[in-house]
Design a protein around this motif. Structure first.
Motif, PDB file in Angstrom:
ATOM      1  N   MET A 150      58.018 -27.697  -9.812  1.00 34.39           N
ATOM      2  CA  MET A 150      57.814 -28.444  -8.593  1.00 34.39           C
ATOM      3  C   MET A 150      59.176 -28.884  -8.052  1.00 34.39           C
ATOM      4  O   MET A 150      60.049 -29.282  -8.805  1.00 34.39           O
ATOM      5  CB  MET A 150      56.928 -29.669  -8.885  1.00 34.39           C
ATOM      6  N   ASN A 151      59.325 -28.793  -6.753  1.00 32.91           N
ATOM      7  CA  ASN A 151      60.533 -29.288  -6.085  1.00 32.91           C
ATOM      8  C   ASN A 151      60.281 -30.732  -5.661  1.00 32.91           C
ATOM      9  O   ASN A 151      59.382 -30.992  -4.852  1.00 32.91           O
ATOM     10  CB  ASN A 151      60.859 -28.445  -4.855  1.00 32.91           C
ATOM     11  N   ILE A 152      61.080 -31.636  -6.197  1.00 31.61           N
ATOM     12  CA  ILE A 152      60.874 -33.064  -5.979  1.00 31.61           C
ATOM     13  C   ILE A 152      62.050 -33.650  -5.214  1.00 31.61           C
ATOM     14  O   ILE A 152      63.204 -33.498  -5.625  1.00 31.61           O
ATOM     15  CB  ILE A 152      60.701 -33.800  -7.328  1.00 31.61           C
ATOM     16  N   GLY A 153      61.754 -34.314  -4.113  1.00 34.52           N
ATOM     17  CA  GLY A 153      62.765 -35.044  -3.360  1.00 34.52           C
ATOM     18  C   GLY A 153      62.686 -36.508  -3.728  1.00 34.52           C
ATOM     19  O   GLY A 153      61.604 -37.051  -3.957  1.00 34.52           O
ATOM     20  N   CYS A 154      63.835 -37.142  -3.782  1.00 35.31           N
ATOM     21  CA  CYS A 154      63.882 -38.533  -4.198  1.00 35.31           C
ATOM     22  C   CYS A 154      64.899 -39.295  -3.355  1.00 35.31           C
ATOM     23  O   CYS A 154      66.045 -38.863  -3.224  1.00 35.31           O
ATOM     24  CB  CYS A 154      64.263 -38.591  -5.681  1.00 35.31           C
ATOM     25  N   ASP A 155      64.478 -40.400  -2.792  1.00 36.28           N
ATOM     26  CA  ASP A 155      65.388 -41.274  -2.073  1.00 36.28           C
ATOM     27  C   ASP A 155      66.327 -41.934  -3.081  1.00 36.28           C
ATOM     28  O   ASP A 155      66.058 -41.938  -4.282  1.00 36.28           O
ATOM     29  CB  ASP A 155      64.569 -42.324  -1.306  1.00 36.28           C
ATOM     30  N   GLY A 183      61.708 -26.576   0.470  1.00 34.67           N
ATOM     31  CA  GLY A 183      60.355 -26.468  -0.069  1.00 34.67           C
ATOM     32  C   GLY A 183      59.975 -27.629  -0.969  1.00 34.67           C
ATOM     33  O   GLY A 183      59.408 -27.421  -2.042  1.00 34.67           O
ATOM     34  N   ILE A 184      60.246 -28.837  -0.522  1.00 31.01           N
ATOM     35  CA  ILE A 184      59.946 -30.015  -1.335  1.00 31.01           C
ATOM     36  C   ILE A 184      58.432 -30.192  -1.423  1.00 31.01           C
ATOM     37  O   ILE A 184      57.731 -30.246  -0.412  1.00 31.01           O
ATOM     38  CB  ILE A 184      60.617 -31.279  -0.737  1.00 31.01           C
ATOM     39  N   ASP A 185      57.929 -30.276  -2.652  1.00 30.22           N
ATOM     40  CA  ASP A 185      56.502 -30.447  -2.908  1.00 30.22           C
ATOM     41  C   ASP A 185      56.098 -31.917  -2.986  1.00 30.22           C
ATOM     42  O   ASP A 185      54.973 -32.274  -2.649  1.00 30.22           O
ATOM     43  CB  ASP A 185      56.112 -29.780  -4.237  1.00 30.22           C
ATOM     44  N   ALA A 186      57.015 -32.743  -3.485  1.00 32.68           N
ATOM     45  CA  ALA A 186      56.740 -34.172  -3.665  1.00 32.68           C
ATOM     46  C   ALA A 186      57.960 -34.964  -3.207  1.00 32.68           C
ATOM     47  O   ALA A 186      59.097 -34.545  -3.450  1.00 32.68           O
ATOM     48  CB  ALA A 186      56.441 -34.480  -5.131  1.00 32.68           C
TER      49      ALA A 186
END
Length: 184
Positions: free
Chosen positions: A1-6, A131-134
């Protein structure tokens, strides 16, 4: 999974510095009661911009880590997920990188997976491009703009935003891990 995080408010905890800065102005308020909205209502727009500049440019080096962030992001990376930090920081991006390096994040999140943007719309562009999933963010307003991530996690340790729809709420990094892994 591709995860983006602030970054700010999700990995870096500025709440103690906010309380200290307000105390230096003679305003004593518990850090759990200091919200973005409270600051915007208390300060003029110019004062609020100066407050943020002091917080992010000057005091960020002594900001603490949100408890559990390093362990959780490392565990997600170790499990095969890709982590991208997507932060709305302009002038403070060097301080953000220095903080991440000093706290060990750059040991497992490559620099090219860290994105500093100007607007929430720019966060959407990065999410689409990679392609961020979350996405894990502490600002509910960002989810009004984002369309790409199907899994939206609002990091809300002080329970400010309990009325959100189509968004998972997490009060801690253990909560984030539970949402992502599907374990309770």
């Amino acid at each position: 999974m591709n995860i983006g995080c602030d970054l700010n408010g999700v990995i870096i905890d500025h709440s103690s510095n906010q309380a200290l800065m307000l105390a230096e102005c003679g305003i004593v308020i518990p850090r759990a009661e200091i919200t973005r909205q409270w600051l915007k209502e208390f300060f003029t727009p110019e004062q609020y911009d100066l407050f943020k500049q002091e917080l992010y440019d000057v005091r960020s080096s002594v900001a603490k880590e949100i408890q559990g962030a390093l362990h959780a992001l490392y565990a997600l990376t170790y499990a095969g997920h890709t982590i991208r930090i997507i932060s709305r920081m302009n002038k403070s991006s060097n301080q953000g990188l220095q903080w991440l390096d000093a706290h060990g994040y750059l040991a497992f999140i490559p620099r090219e997976q860290i994105h500093f943007v100007s607007t929430y719309e720019d966060k959407e562009t990065i999410c689409r491009q990679w392609g961020i999933d979350a996405l894990i963010d502490d600002s509910p307003e960002v989810f009004d703009v984002l369309r790409t991530p199907h899994l939206r996690i609002l990091f809300d340790p002080f329970c400010y935003h309990q009325d959100q729809q189509n968004i998972f709420l997490a009060q801690s990094w253990a909560g984030v891990l539970s949402i992502i892994t599907g374990e309770t």
